[in-house]
Structures are given as structure tokens and as C-alpha cells.
Design a protein around this motif. Structure first.
Motif, PDB file in Angstrom:
ATOM      1  N   ASN A 128       0.814  -1.172  -0.204  1.00 41.29           N
ATOM      2  CA  ASN A 128      -0.120   0.021   0.088  1.00 41.29           C
ATOM      3  C   ASN A 128       1.117   1.332  -0.306  1.00 41.29           C
ATOM      4  OD1 ASN A 128      -1.681   1.536  -0.001  1.00 41.29           O
ATOM      5  ND2 ASN A 128      -3.079   1.164   1.573  1.00 41.29           N
ATOM      6  N   LYS A 129       0.477   1.860  -0.970  1.00 37.97           N
ATOM      7  CA  LYS A 129       1.674   2.898  -1.053  1.00 37.97           C
ATOM      8  C   LYS A 129       0.895   4.508  -0.941  1.00 37.97           C
ATOM      9  CE  LYS A 129       3.249   1.895  -5.593  1.00 37.97           C
ATOM     10  NZ  LYS A 129       2.672   0.033  -5.690  1.00 37.97           N
ATOM     11  N   GLY A 130      -0.632   4.970   0.351  1.00 43.74           N
ATOM     12  CA  GLY A 130      -0.979   5.573   0.477  1.00 43.74           C
ATOM     13  C   GLY A 130      -0.832   5.811   2.064  1.00 43.74           C
ATOM     14  N   GLY A 131      -1.473   6.911   3.076  1.00 47.21           N
ATOM     15  CA  GLY A 131      -1.049   7.179   4.243  1.00 47.21           C
ATOM     16  C   GLY A 131      -1.838   5.879   5.086  1.00 47.21           C
ATOM     17  N   TRP A 132      -2.505   5.034   4.483  1.00 46.75           N
ATOM     18  CA  TRP A 132      -3.508   4.362   5.540  1.00 46.75           C
ATOM     19  C   TRP A 132      -3.540   3.196   5.445  1.00 46.75           C
ATOM     20  CZ3 TRP A 132      -5.661   3.067  10.067  1.00 46.75           C
ATOM     21  CH2 TRP A 132      -6.723   2.082  10.256  1.00 46.75           C
ATOM     22  N   GLY A 133      -4.130   2.499   6.063  1.00 44.27           N
ATOM     23  CA  GLY A 133      -3.467   0.338   5.820  1.00 44.27           C
ATOM     24  C   GLY A 133      -2.082   0.054   5.503  1.00 44.27           C
ATOM     25  N   HIS A 134      -1.613   0.087   6.064  1.00 44.32           N
ATOM     26  CA  HIS A 134      -0.526  -0.577   5.887  1.00 44.32           C
ATOM     27  C   HIS A 134      -0.922  -1.858   7.006  1.00 44.32           C
ATOM     28  CE1 HIS A 134       1.429   2.291   3.360  1.00 44.32           C
ATOM     29  NE2 HIS A 134       0.944   2.716   4.141  1.00 44.32           N
ATOM     30  N   ILE A 135       0.387  -2.278   7.202  1.00 39.35           N
ATOM     31  CA  ILE A 135       0.310  -4.142   7.599  1.00 39.35           C
ATOM     32  C   ILE A 135       1.078  -3.787   9.423  1.00 39.35           C
ATOM     33  CG2 ILE A 135       2.757  -4.740   7.092  1.00 39.35           C
ATOM     34  CD1 ILE A 135      -0.487  -6.517   7.339  1.00 39.35           C
ATOM     35  N   LEU A 136       0.187  -4.463   9.923  1.00 36.33           N
ATOM     36  CA  LEU A 136       0.412  -4.754  11.614  1.00 36.33           C
ATOM     37  C   LEU A 136       0.973  -5.664  11.911  1.00 36.33           C
ATOM     38  CD1 LEU A 136      -0.966  -1.744  13.367  1.00 36.33           C
ATOM     39  CD2 LEU A 136       0.393  -1.389  12.670  1.00 36.33           C
ATOM     40  N   ALA A 137       1.779  -6.231  11.644  1.00 37.81           N
ATOM     41  CA  ALA A 137       2.069  -7.734  12.929  1.00 37.81           C
ATOM     42  C   ALA A 137       2.822  -8.258  13.887  1.00 37.81           C
ATOM     43  CB  ALA A 137       3.060  -8.519  11.415  1.00 37.81           C
ATOM     44  N   ASP A 138       2.729  -8.530  14.775  1.00 36.97           N
ATOM     45  CA  ASP A 138       3.983  -9.315  16.494  1.00 36.97           C
ATOM     46  C   ASP A 138       3.136 -10.342  16.377  1.00 36.97           C
ATOM     47  OD1 ASP A 138       5.345  -8.682  17.536  1.00 36.97           O
ATOM     48  OD2 ASP A 138       3.919  -7.167  19.084  1.00 36.97           O
ATOM     49  N   ASP A 139       4.150 -10.440  17.386  1.00 38.28           N
ATOM     50  CA  ASP A 139       3.415 -11.895  17.897  1.00 38.28           C
ATOM     51  C   ASP A 139       3.388 -13.544  18.302  1.00 38.28           C
ATOM     52  OD1 ASP A 139       3.683 -13.293  20.929  1.00 38.28           O
ATOM     53  OD2 ASP A 139       1.556 -12.408  21.326  1.00 38.28           O
ATOM     54  N   PHE A 140       3.884 -13.760  16.814  1.00 36.53           N
ATOM     55  CA  PHE A 140       3.376 -15.440  16.335  1.00 36.53           C
ATOM     56  C   PHE A 140       3.888 -16.501  16.917  1.00 36.53           C
ATOM     57  CE2 PHE A 140       4.648 -12.041  12.606  1.00 36.53           C
ATOM     58  CZ  PHE A 140       4.074 -12.434  12.405  1.00 36.53           C
ATOM     59  N   THR A 141       2.957 -17.550  16.804  1.00 38.48           N
ATOM     60  CA  THR A 141       3.178 -18.092  18.113  1.00 38.48           C
ATOM     61  C   THR A 141       2.688 -19.236  17.888  1.00 38.48           C
ATOM     62  OG1 THR A 141       0.714 -18.058  19.133  1.00 38.48           O
ATOM     63  CG2 THR A 141       3.300 -17.024  20.329  1.00 38.48           C
ATOM     64  N   LEU A 142       2.727 -20.503  18.561  1.00 34.28           N
ATOM     65  CA  LEU A 142       2.176 -22.464  17.650  1.00 34.28           C
ATOM     66  C   LEU A 142       1.727 -22.673  19.014  1.00 34.28           C
ATOM     67  CD1 LEU A 142       5.272 -23.655  16.023  1.00 34.28           C
ATOM     68  CD2 LEU A 142       4.153 -23.004  14.861  1.00 34.28           C
ATOM     69  N   ALA A 143       0.097 -23.263  18.743  1.00 33.78           N
ATOM     70  CA  ALA A 143      -0.738 -23.784  19.492  1.00 33.78           C
ATOM     71  C   ALA A 143      -1.943 -24.815  18.794  1.00 33.78           C
ATOM     72  CB  ALA A 143      -1.596 -22.193  20.519  1.00 33.78           C
ATOM     73  N   ASP A 144      -2.128 -25.148  20.374  1.00 31.83           N
ATOM     74  CA  ASP A 144      -2.796 -26.496  19.514  1.00 31.83           C
ATOM     75  C   ASP A 144      -4.530 -26.045  19.392  1.00 31.83           C
ATOM     76  OD1 ASP A 144      -0.763 -28.409  20.224  1.00 31.83           O
ATOM     77  OD2 ASP A 144      -1.285 -28.313  22.740  1.00 31.83           O
ATOM     78  N   ASP A 145      -5.015 -24.916  20.135  1.00 28.32           N
ATOM     79  CA  ASP A 145      -5.510 -24.248  19.178  1.00 28.32           C
ATOM     80  C   ASP A 145      -5.685 -23.210  18.694  1.00 28.32           C
ATOM     81  OD1 ASP A 145      -7.249 -26.379  21.218  1.00 28.32           O
ATOM     82  OD2 ASP A 145      -7.388 -25.888  23.607  1.00 28.32           O
ATOM     83  N   PRO A 146      -7.150 -23.107  18.320  1.00 28.59           N
ATOM     84  CA  PRO A 146      -7.266 -21.669  17.339  1.00 28.59           C
ATOM     85  C   PRO A 146      -6.882 -20.478  18.585  1.00 28.59           C
ATOM     86  CG  PRO A 146      -9.039 -23.627  17.146  1.00 28.59           C
ATOM     87  CD  PRO A 146      -8.727 -23.875  17.906  1.00 28.59           C
ATOM     88  N   ALA A 147      -6.420 -19.085  17.841  1.00 25.64           N
ATOM     89  CA  ALA A 147      -6.861 -17.861  18.633  1.00 25.64           C
ATOM     90  C   ALA A 147      -7.910 -17.353  17.703  1.00 25.64           C
ATOM     91  CB  ALA A 147      -5.726 -16.898  18.189  1.00 25.64           C
ATOM     92  N   ARG A 148      -8.630 -16.601  18.433  1.00 31.99           N
ATOM     93  CA  ARG A 148      -9.881 -16.141  18.072  1.00 31.99           C
ATOM     94  C   ARG A 148      -9.445 -14.634  18.188  1.00 31.99           C
ATOM     95  NH1 ARG A 148     -13.577 -19.845  17.076  1.00 31.99           N
ATOM     96  NH2 ARG A 148     -13.258 -22.058  17.967  1.00 31.99           N
ATOM     97  N   ASN A 149     -10.549 -13.774  17.909  1.00 34.87           N
ATOM     98  CA  ASN A 149     -10.310 -12.272  17.079  1.00 34.87           C
ATOM     99  C   ASN A 149     -11.252 -11.965  18.030  1.00 34.87           C
ATOM    100  OD1 ASN A 149     -12.737 -12.286  15.368  1.00 34.87           O
ATOM    101  ND2 ASN A 149     -10.523 -12.685  13.841  1.00 34.87           N
ATOM    102  N   SER A 150     -11.501 -10.656  18.111  1.00 32.87           N
ATOM    103  CA  SER A 150     -12.562 -10.407  19.164  1.00 32.87           C
ATOM    104  C   SER A 150     -13.984  -9.612  18.304  1.00 32.87           C
ATOM    105  CB  SER A 150     -11.899  -8.929  19.600  1.00 32.87           C
ATOM    106  OG  SER A 150     -12.373  -7.767  17.505  1.00 32.87           O
TER     107      SER A 150
END
Length: 386
Positions: A128-150
Motif C-alpha cells: 500500500n502506497k497511501g497513508g492508511w491501511g498498512h500492515i501491523l504484525a506481531d507475536d507469532f506463536t504455535l498453539a494446539d487451539d486456534p486463537a479467536r479474534n475480537s
């Protein structure tokens, strides 16, 4: 700019006219962004052509935006503003996740069991070349159960795509709290293939509070008066499926179904309604994800808007593998009430637009076994008094 379905007149479009006929047309994507579009005009070399800009939309949104019309030896490259986190295996993207137009970091998860033993790479993409809508990524983990978003952690009144502006009634008989909603979605409300009306309301449903696993939850059921619309009952006994789809001796464009199913070794199992030819609306349960899902990708007419075909999901933990479904099938809708013994824990409401001849009902199991313990079915008569 606005978008129009391919099989309907074009209120917002750019047309190419040769010999008085429209030979190519382009419309928007319900977005204010100018996005490249291109036509192959090699078949019209030597002919005189006219570009026609059409904006017959009388509303406040969905008008036409056009700029920088050019000739080129090469087609215009598609707009690439991808912002995503990809999982690569053997150089190919096998999983991808993107954001939800929010600056808040939220969980996303992939089921990786089919990739065990393989070497993978995580790729973060921000084109994305604009001022909004970029990527944020952090805290990659492995788990037995899926993480659920809000959104997945919330307890939604309805997990389907077409339950909007719900309202309840005061002073209902017996002190009941009865609710119904507009059965549509503003993403495609003005494009659904119906005329002259635009969708309907849901069946009325009764609300109650119930303690489920130590927590007070909202539960829902169709109002009891629905039983006055029932025709003759069909009752079916136990059927076991092993990676198969089995047609049931039930059919109809308007139905009430009550089914008890038990998971065996299947990855997914459930019911198909409004089946016929290549059409089906699938009501299933995924044992790996612990979710009820409503799949309308092959439900009939789905190409009138890109946001219409899809699969909608609701979390539901089973007890002893048992799933109870109560399904209301109408001419252009499906309402699913699903629970594991506590009535109406999750509900999904979707519009569908099948061929009138698609009236069958199937039971299915994928990648293993499952059992339909019993099924009760009623054809529903019209609610309109004649």
C-alpha cells in the motif's frame, strides 16, 4: 465508484461503442478509489469507436469516476495494494491473513495440521502506497487451539450475513420478548436478484436468558406460533454417512427441519438444503474448528455482487459430539438455530436465491463418519391469509 451486476442495466459504467453497439463495458467496485481497468480492442482495429460514460444512478452514492483514458500495447496492471501476512511452503502461498481496517492488533490463526513436517516461511507484505491501511504484525506463536479474534470472541445475536436492524416488541402476550430483523445487507441490498421487492423480514424469534457452562447467554428460538404453518410431518430414522452425501426423502421450497447429528471421525458433517443440479446451501459443523457454518457459495444466483458468496461461521462446542439443528428454509432464505443441548445458542441467517426446482435435502459427512440420529421435517404453508 458504484458497481452494477453484469446481468442488469448499467446505471454506472464506462462503455465502448462500435457501430452503435456496446462491445465492452466496465463498472466500479463500490469504492471511491480510481482503479485501472482495460479492454483488449485488437478485434476493432481500423474501426471508429466511441467511449460512453453512463451515470444514471439517482442516489447519493455509487456514481461514476473516470480519469486518464489511454491507449497501450499492454493491458493495465491490476492495482496491487496488498497488505497481508502469508505463509509460504515450497515457494507457494498456502495461507494468508489481512487486517480489518483497524489500528488495533487482533488475533488471527491458521490450521496447519496438513502441513506438519514441512518447512514454512512467514512473509509480511505491504504494497500500500497511501497513508492508511498498512500492515501491523506481531507475536507469532504455535498453539494446539486456534486463537479467536475480537469478533469471534463476541456472542453475536446472529452470525449470518443478513440480519440487520433487529427490533423487539413491547407487551407481547405472556411477557415474551419477540424479535425480528430486516433480512438483507447494505453491501448488496440494491443488487439482489428480486423484483419489485428487496428482501423480507426474518421469522419472529423469541429471546431468553439461560446459564450455559456457568455463563448467562442469550438464546433464541422461532416463536411457537410457527407451528400453525406446518403441513404433514415426515420423520426419518438413523442414517450413518462415511465420507458421503445421502439424499433424504424430504423436499420443499419452504421447510422446517429439526435434526440431531452426532460426530464420528468426519472433519465436517451436516445438512444440505435447497439442493438440485449443482446448487446447494450447506449447513455444516467443522470438528477441527468447533464451528457451525452456513455455506451459500453454491446456493444459486451468487454473482450479482462479489461480497455475496461466502461461508459464515459461529463457534459452538459440542457435548459428546452431538449437534442439534433447527432450520427454517424459505424461498430465498435460510435461518439456522444450532445448539448442543441448550436451545438456540447460535443463529445464522442468510439470503439465498436458488432455482425454484432446487428443493432437495441431503445429509453429508466429509473425511470420515457421522450419524444423523433422527430428523423431523414439515413443509410450511404460507403465512399470508387468503
Amino acid at each position: 465508484m458504484g458497481r452494477h451486476p453484469n446481468d442488469q442495466p448499467a446505471p454506472t459504467a464506462v462503455n465502448l461503442i462500435v457501430d452503435g453497439k456496446v462491445v465492452a463495458t466496465a463498472t466500479g467496485a463500490n469504492s471511491p478509489d480510481l482503479i485501472w481497468n482495460s479492454w483488449d480492442t485488437s478485434a476493432y482495429l481500423g474501426k471508429e469507436a466511441q467511449i460512453q460514460v453512463v451515470d444514471d444512478n439517482s442516489g447519493g452514492w455509487g456514481h461514476i469516476a473516470v480519469g486518464n483514458i489511454v491507449f497501450s500495447d499492454q493491458p493495465a496492471a491490476p492495482l496491487d495494494n496488498q497488505t497481508a501476512v502469508n505463509l509460504l511452503v515450497d515457494g507457494k502461498v498456502v495461507r494468508t491473513a489481512t487486517g480489518s481496517s483497524s489500528e488495533t492488533l487482533d488475533w488471527n490463526s491458521w490450521d496447519l495440521r496438513d502441513l506438519i513436517g514441512k518447512k514454512a516461511q512467514i512473509q509480511v507484505v505491504d504494497h500500500n502506497k497511501g497513508g492508511w491501511g498498512h500492515i501491523l504484525a506481531d507475536d507469532f506463536t504455535l498453539a494446539d487451539d486456534p486463537a479467536r479474534n475480537s469478533l469471534q470472541r463476541a456472542h453475536w445475536i446472529d452470525y449470518g450475513a443478513d440480519f440487520y436492524a433487529a427490533g423487539t416488541f413491547n407487551d407481547a402476550p405472556g411477557g415474551r420478548r419477540v424479535m425480528l430483523a430486516w433480512m438483507n445487507n447494505w453491501n448488496y441490498a440494491q443488487a439482489i436478484p428480486t423484483s419489485p421487492w428487496r428482501s423480507a423480514d426474518t421469522f419472529p424469534r423469541q429471546l431468553a436468558l439461560k446459564t450455559v457452562d456457568g455463563r448467562v447467554r442469550l438464546v433464541q428460538q422461532p416463536v411457537g406460533e410457527l407451528s400453525t404453518l406446518r403441513g404433514k410431518e415426515t420423520a426419518l430414522g438413523a442414517t450413518t454417512m462415511d465420507n458421503a452425501v445421502t439424499a433424504l426423502s424430504v423436499s420443499g421450497g419452504t421447510l422446517e427441519l429439526q435434526a440431531d447429528l452426532t460426530a464420528g471421525t468426519a472433519a465436517r458433517f451436516g445438512l444440505d438444503v435447497r439442493t438440485g443440479g449443482k446448487e446447494r446451501t450447506r449447513i455444516g459443523y467443522g470438528t477441527a474448528t468447533g464451528e457451525v457454518y452456513l455455506d451459500r457459495t453454491a446456493s444459486g444466483k451468487v454473482d450479482f455482487d462479489p461480497s455475496f458468496p461466502g461461508v459464515h461461521r459461529a463457534p459452538l462446542a459440542l457435548k459428546d459430539g452431538r449437534l442439534h439443528l433447527r432450520v427454517l428454509v424459505d424461498e430465498s432464505s435460510v435461518e439456522v438455530y444450532a445448539d448442543n443441548g441448550h436451545g438456540g445458542q447460535v443463529v445464522l441467517t442468510d439470503q439465498i436465491f436458488p432455482d425454484p426446482s432446487s428443493t432437495g435435502v441431503d445429509v453429508f459427512a466429509e473425511d470420515g463418519t457421522a450419524t444423523l440420529s433422527n430428523l423431523r421435517a414439515w413443509n410450511l404453508n404460507s403465512a399470508w391469509k387468503k
